[in-house]
Design a protein around this motif. Sequence first.
Motif: not given
Length: 90
Positions: A39-41, A17-20, A8-13
């Motif tokens: 996803x993003x906002x 976005x947020x891992x779903x 999830x951290x790798x996805x965000x970096x």
Amino acid sequence: MEKYAHLAEITRSFLHGRLKKLTMEYDDPQHLHFNLSYEDNDYMFDYEFIIDKEKPGFMFIQHSCDRGVEHIDLRRQNSFEKAIFKYLFA
């Protein structure tokens, strides 16, 4: 799933976005099929590729966003794929 929290951290970096959703399946002992949704906002995105553990190498399948009836193909993120490989196999 604390074991995979770093994904999830790798996805965000790398993808901002947020891992779903995350699916990892071995096609055979050498190839790991990696598929995630994030996803993003405003939108949902899909990123899919296959990791070759032996080479190491990657076979890019898709990075896309569906907005209603519109399908948008996005660029490949090599640095994201390498970060996933390093986390899983290094």
